[in-house]
Write an enzyme that holds these catalytic residues in place. Structure first.
Site, PDB file in Angstrom:
ATOM      1  N   CYS A 224       0.808  -1.224   0.000  1.00 32.02           N
ATOM      2  CA  CYS A 224       0.000   0.000   0.000  1.00 32.02           C
ATOM      3  C   CYS A 224       0.842   1.275   0.000  1.00 32.02           C
ATOM      4  O   CYS A 224       0.344   2.348   0.352  1.00 32.02           O
ATOM      5  CB  CYS A 224      -0.936   0.007   1.205  1.00 32.02           C
ATOM      6  SG  CYS A 224      -2.062  -1.411   1.266  1.00 32.02           S
ATOM      7  N   CYS A 247      -4.518   5.082   8.300  1.00 34.31           N
ATOM      8  CA  CYS A 247      -4.752   3.671   8.558  1.00 34.31           C
ATOM      9  C   CYS A 247      -5.790   3.438   9.646  1.00 34.31           C
ATOM     10  O   CYS A 247      -6.286   2.328   9.805  1.00 34.31           O
ATOM     11  CB  CYS A 247      -3.452   2.972   8.949  1.00 34.31           C
ATOM     12  SG  CYS A 247      -2.703   3.621  10.463  1.00 34.31           S
TER      13      CYS A 247
END
Length: 251
Positions: A224, A247
């Site tokens: 990611c 996150c």
């Protein structure tokens, strides 16, 4: 969840203390709000010294091992301070190497946490590459829940958040209240710029992740994270093209 290094503070019978009572949480919230006002213009070292003096072993640092700046600052105020690292199972080898180097050369106690499931176990339950299909769930399983578990024994935790990193972090207080975890949240370098970080790294020879020299401005899990393009903010390489900027650890 597993951990290496010394675990978080425990009561004398070996059990972790419970989350703060409502009364203690109210005290901590008031303390955080007052400190946030009083320390807004204080140096980063003064902020972590306040946290170390106020909370002692109930204070820890969290680190993604992008660099060791906050860990180094905290070690100056509280030698042997706990530094919590989340090993998601998806890190770049350079990130794991940075963690190992920090543990070897700095006066800190690195605590490595892993999620409740291995990557293989998660794949078996949710299907492979969950990070592509549902990155929020992947982050919740591999970052948010392990951190929630690990912070039980602390009253305050420090982060490396900076206001200049992205618009979502522009209002970061140097000391604030983490309502979700009922902890004092300390961001000693919130007012710093990248130039400030670079000066500190150069002055003290602080360890940094080698990926920062290879076009990565923010280092997270390998699937990611990409290199940033000229003119992009530091967080642009995280979850690129997915409309996701955090996150879940900080919001």
């Amino acid at each position: 969840m597993t951990a290496t290094g010394t675990t978080a503070p425990h009561d004398t019978d070996g059990r972790r203390p419970a989350d703060p009572t409502d009364e203690r949480a109210a005290e901590l919230k008031a303390l955080a709000e007052r400190a946030g006002r009083e320390l807004e213009d204080a140096s980063a070292l003064a902020v972590v010294t306040w946290a170390a003096t106020t909370f002692g072993p109930r204070f820890c640092v969290t680190s993604s091992m992008e660099d060791a700046v906050v860990a180094h600052l905290a070690s100056r105020a509280l030698p042997g301070v706990d530094v919590v690292f989340l090993d998601t199972g998806y890190h770049f080898p350079e990130t794991i190497g940075t963690r190992d180097a920090v543990e070897a050369v700095m006066d800190v106690n690195v605590i490595t946490l892993t999620p409740r499931q291995t990557v293989a176990e998660q794949d078996a339950e949710y299907g492979p590459r969950l990070h592509d299909r549902d990155p929020d769930l992947c982050c919740a399983l591999r970052k948010v829940q392990p951190l929630q578990d690990s912070l039980t024994g602390y009253e305050a935790w420090a982060t490396g958040l900076r206001r200049d990193e992205s618009p979502t972090r522009a209002g970061t207080p140097v000391v604030g209240w983490d309502a979700k975890r009922r902890k004092v949240k300390v961001s000693p370098i919130a007012r710093w710029t990248q130039d400030d970080v670079d000066r500190y790294v150069a002055e003290y020879g602080v360890l940094t992740n080698p990926l920062l020299m290879d076009g990565y401005a923010s280092v997270g899990c390998a699937p990611c994270t990409r290199q940033v393009l000229e003119g992009e903010d530091a967080r642009a390489g995280r979850w690129a093209g997915r409309g996701k900027t955090e996150c879940g650890l900080h919001g």
